[in-house]
Scaffold this motif. Sequence first.
Motif, PDB file in Angstrom:
ATOM      1  N   ASN A 196       0.827  -1.207   0.000  1.00 29.05           N
ATOM      2  CA  ASN A 196       0.000   0.000   0.000  1.00 29.05           C
ATOM      3  C   ASN A 196       0.867   1.265   0.000  1.00 29.05           C
ATOM      4  OD1 ASN A 196      -2.257  -1.627   0.079  1.00 29.05           O
ATOM      5  ND2 ASN A 196      -2.521  -1.475   2.292  1.00 29.05           N
ATOM      6  N   THR A 197       1.948   1.228   0.797  1.00 29.38           N
ATOM      7  CA  THR A 197       2.846   2.390   0.857  1.00 29.38           C
ATOM      8  C   THR A 197       3.507   2.644  -0.492  1.00 29.38           C
ATOM      9  OG1 THR A 197       3.303   2.001   3.207  1.00 29.38           O
ATOM     10  CG2 THR A 197       4.890   3.344   1.982  1.00 29.38           C
ATOM     11  N   LEU A 198       4.009   1.593  -1.122  1.00 28.96           N
ATOM     12  CA  LEU A 198       4.655   1.737  -2.427  1.00 28.96           C
ATOM     13  C   LEU A 198       3.662   2.173  -3.496  1.00 28.96           C
ATOM     14  CD1 LEU A 198       6.994  -1.394  -2.360  1.00 28.96           C
ATOM     15  CD2 LEU A 198       7.680   1.006  -2.216  1.00 28.96           C
ATOM     16  N   THR A 199       2.438   1.627  -3.415  1.00 29.62           N
ATOM     17  CA  THR A 199       1.411   2.014  -4.390  1.00 29.62           C
ATOM     18  C   THR A 199       1.117   3.501  -4.293  1.00 29.62           C
ATOM     19  OG1 THR A 199       0.399  -0.189  -4.282  1.00 29.62           O
ATOM     20  CG2 THR A 199      -0.964   1.611  -5.135  1.00 29.62           C
ATOM     21  N   GLU A 200       1.044   4.015  -3.058  1.00 30.36           N
ATOM     22  CA  GLU A 200       0.777   5.432  -2.857  1.00 30.36           C
ATOM     23  C   GLU A 200       1.930   6.287  -3.379  1.00 30.36           C
ATOM     24  OE1 GLU A 200      -1.398   8.636  -2.147  1.00 30.36           O
ATOM     25  OE2 GLU A 200      -2.079   6.549  -1.912  1.00 30.36           O
ATOM     26  N   LYS A 201       3.161   5.801  -3.178  1.00 27.48           N
ATOM     27  CA  LYS A 201       4.320   6.532  -3.692  1.00 27.48           C
ATOM     28  C   LYS A 201       4.301   6.594  -5.214  1.00 27.48           C
ATOM     29  CE  LYS A 201       7.561   5.701   0.105  1.00 27.48           C
ATOM     30  NZ  LYS A 201       8.842   5.072   0.511  1.00 27.48           N
ATOM     31  N   VAL A 202       3.944   5.482  -5.846  1.00 26.67           N
ATOM     32  CA  VAL A 202       3.865   5.436  -7.303  1.00 26.67           C
ATOM     33  C   VAL A 202       2.813   6.407  -7.805  1.00 26.67           C
ATOM     34  CG1 VAL A 202       3.242   3.995  -9.272  1.00 26.67           C
ATOM     35  CG2 VAL A 202       4.755   3.088  -7.510  1.00 26.67           C
ATOM     36  N   ARG A 203       1.666   6.438  -7.131  1.00 21.77           N
ATOM     37  CA  ARG A 203       0.607   7.355  -7.541  1.00 21.77           C
ATOM     38  C   ARG A 203       1.065   8.799  -7.431  1.00 21.77           C
ATOM     39  NH1 ARG A 203      -4.405   4.467  -4.304  1.00 21.77           N
ATOM     40  NH2 ARG A 203      -4.750   2.757  -5.796  1.00 21.77           N
ATOM     41  N   THR A 204       1.764   9.110  -6.337  1.00 25.25           N
ATOM     42  CA  THR A 204       2.261  10.476  -6.134  1.00 25.25           C
ATOM     43  C   THR A 204       3.249  10.853  -7.234  1.00 25.25           C
ATOM     44  OG1 THR A 204       2.005  10.279  -3.740  1.00 25.25           O
ATOM     45  CG2 THR A 204       3.483  12.003  -4.540  1.00 25.25           C
ATOM     46  N   LEU A 205       4.163   9.938  -7.570  1.00 26.70           N
ATOM     47  CA  LEU A 205       5.147  10.195  -8.619  1.00 26.70           C
ATOM     48  C   LEU A 205       4.478  10.362  -9.976  1.00 26.70           C
ATOM     49  CD1 LEU A 205       7.956   7.697  -7.552  1.00 26.70           C
ATOM     50  CD2 LEU A 205       8.041  10.200  -7.438  1.00 26.70           C
ATOM     51  N   GLU A 206       3.455   9.550 -10.228  1.00 24.68           N
ATOM     52  CA  GLU A 206       2.747   9.662 -11.508  1.00 24.68           C
ATOM     53  C   GLU A 206       2.020  11.002 -11.604  1.00 24.68           C
ATOM     54  OE1 GLU A 206       0.272   6.210 -11.565  1.00 24.68           O
ATOM     55  OE2 GLU A 206       1.794   4.956 -12.550  1.00 24.68           O
TER      56      GLU A 206
END
Length: 216
Positions: A196-206
């Motif tokens: 979940n943490t990594l998914t949120e980071k990916v979304r933020t970067l995108e």
Amino acid sequence: MTGGSKRIKNLQICRPFIYGNIAVPLGENRGPDVPADHTHSWTVFLRGPNGEDLSDFIKRVVFKLHETYANSTRSIEQPPFEVTETGWGEFEIAIRVYFTAEASEKNVVMYHHLKLHPYGAGADQQKAEGASVTSLQYDEFVFNEPTDALFETLTKKPNAVLPAQKSSRVPFSVQSENEEIDRLSAALEIVQGNINTLTEKVRTLETEKTKLEQEE
């Protein structure tokens, strides 16, 4: 088919068992016939989780040792189903189980890596103390649509199940299974949290990437 060999449809029955080995450093306690380079006495075995005799449905157990042993194929036709030897090296042992005629089941084979030396935390201290080493594996014989005779044999013994509580003598139990399930559940929660943490980071970067592309 005779009455005892008739199979019971849509039924499955299991019998738990353990297999593995116990090894003890020889030290000065060696017989005159023990080779000088042998360091341990060991016993490889197959039995019930509580040490139960399984000969009510097992006809014999064949242990295939390393080819350097004389008579490396050992057929044990009565309990206890075990082989005791001495040696210096670890190797894989094939364990083939033959069931009684009334079971009308094919033989099964499993493999155990003979363990002589302690590993992991505290290994050096165990070696210094000359402590014994135990390596066990838990498994279950699963019989799908067993014969009438086998079903009757396996249900005669009400204690042919895992004990409720674990102990130093009986490491496999309902309690230890539940503890393992709890450990796995906790690990899965950690993994899911990391995902979940990594998914949120990916979304933020995108999102940041999209903004930068729009500003160009």
